[in-house]
Design an enzyme around this catalytic site. Structure first.
Site, short mmCIF file in Angstrom:
data_model
loop_
_atom_site.label_atom_id
_atom_site.label_comp_id
_atom_site.label_asym_id
_atom_site.label_seq_id
_atom_site.Cartn_x
_atom_site.Cartn_y
_atom_site.Cartn_z
N GLY A 87 1.09 3.08 0.67
CA GLY A 87 0.22 4.24 0.49
C GLY A 87 -0.30 4.28 -0.93
O GLY A 87 -0.31 3.29 -1.64
N ARG A 88 -0.71 5.46 -1.35
CA ARG A 88 -1.26 5.59 -2.71
C ARG A 88 -0.20 5.89 -3.75
O ARG A 88 -0.44 5.73 -4.95
CB ARG A 88 -2.35 6.65 -2.74
CG ARG A 88 -3.62 6.14 -2.07
CD ARG A 88 -4.82 6.99 -2.35
NE ARG A 88 -4.73 8.24 -1.62
CZ ARG A 88 -4.94 9.43 -2.17
NH1 ARG A 88 -5.24 9.55 -3.44
NH2 ARG A 88 -4.83 10.53 -1.45
N GLU A 91 0.65 3.39 -6.65
CA GLU A 91 -0.38 3.25 -7.69
C GLU A 91 -0.02 4.04 -8.94
O GLU A 91 -0.19 3.56 -10.06
CB GLU A 91 -1.71 3.75 -7.11
CG GLU A 91 -2.86 3.72 -8.08
CD GLU A 91 -4.12 4.26 -7.42
OE1 GLU A 91 -4.51 5.41 -7.75
OE2 GLU A 91 -4.70 3.56 -6.58
N CYS A 117 3.10 -2.96 2.26
CA CYS A 117 1.74 -2.56 1.93
C CYS A 117 1.53 -2.49 0.41
O CYS A 117 1.74 -3.47 -0.29
CB CYS A 117 1.44 -1.22 2.62
SG CYS A 117 -0.31 -0.86 2.83
N HIS A 118 1.15 -1.33 -0.11
CA HIS A 118 0.91 -1.18 -1.55
C HIS A 118 2.20 -1.08 -2.36
O HIS A 118 2.15 -0.96 -3.58
CB HIS A 118 0.04 0.05 -1.81
CG HIS A 118 -1.39 -0.15 -1.42
ND1 HIS A 118 -1.82 -0.11 -0.10
CD2 HIS A 118 -2.49 -0.38 -2.17
CE1 HIS A 118 -3.11 -0.32 -0.06
NE2 HIS A 118 -3.55 -0.48 -1.30
N TYR A 137 -0.51 -5.37 1.47
CA TYR A 137 -1.86 -5.13 1.96
C TYR A 137 -2.77 -6.12 1.23
O TYR A 137 -2.60 -6.35 0.02
CB TYR A 137 -2.26 -3.67 1.67
CG TYR A 137 -3.58 -3.34 2.31
CD1 TYR A 137 -3.69 -3.26 3.70
CD2 TYR A 137 -4.72 -3.15 1.55
CE1 TYR A 137 -4.90 -2.98 4.29
CE2 TYR A 137 -5.93 -2.87 2.14
CZ TYR A 137 -6.03 -2.79 3.52
OH TYR A 137 -7.24 -2.53 4.11
#
Length: 185
Positions: A87-88, A91, A117-118, A137
């Site tokens: 997800g975000r 980050e 993923c992320h 990802y």
């Protein structure tokens, strides 16, 4: 059974947080879900990422996920394994030095780590990908390579294990990803 730390945060991917959290609990493991700056009982918002034929994933509001651990009280040494959802959240979580120290602990101690993923953004920022094979990802492939890792180009339903690291591109890989991770537990 294993004591597992899950590092998460606001706008973590919904399935990549909820599914491993609930699956690991259902299999008898203890899971501490924690977020820097938040305490047990507080929540994070999740985001649903879907693959609907666009050039990248779409993002929709997800569920509210209740944390059951307080980040300020986390001692990574007390845990047997680590889960990093995508997800975000990764980050901005990668900007928190305490998160990077915790991630490095699991690698230095040779403990199982599952990232999806992320989540690879945290691995790259922590400097633990040198010489390792890592899926993520596809948009994270440049970060994996820049961190000295080999990006595994696998199907979205597959996962890859490199030593104690289990990674996958996105939530459709949950069966393979969780099976490989639990084999290490």
């Amino acid at each position: 059974m294993a004591k597992v730390l899950m590092i998460t945060g606001d706008f973590t991917e919904d399935y990549e947080t909820m599914v491993p959290f609930q699956t690991l609990l259902a299999c008898g493991h203890e899971v501490a879900a924690a977020c820097p700056g938040k305490a047990a009982g507080e929540t994070v918002k999740t985001a649903i990422h879907d693959f609907e034929g666009d050039q990248t994933y779409t993002e929709k509001p997800g569920h509210i996920f209740a944390l059951n651990a307080t980040w300020a009280e986390i001692d990574a040494g007390a845990y047997d394994a680590l889960v990093i959802p995508g997800g975000r959240a990764p980050e901005y979580l990668r900007l928190d030095e305490s998160v990077l120290v915790a991630v490095r602990h699991f690698f230095d101690a040779g403990k199982p780590v599952a990232a999806i993923c992320h989540g690879a953004q945290l691995l790259a920022a922590a400097g633990v990908l040198e010489g390792r094979t890592c899926s993520a990802y596809p948009a994270c492939a440049p970060e994996v390579r820049a961190a000295g890792g080999t990006y595994a180009e696998i199907e979205v339903t597959e996962a890859v294990t490199d030593g104690t690291l289990v990674t996958a591109p996105a939530w459709p890989a949950h069966p393979a990803w969780l099976k490989q991770f639990m084999a290490l537990l």
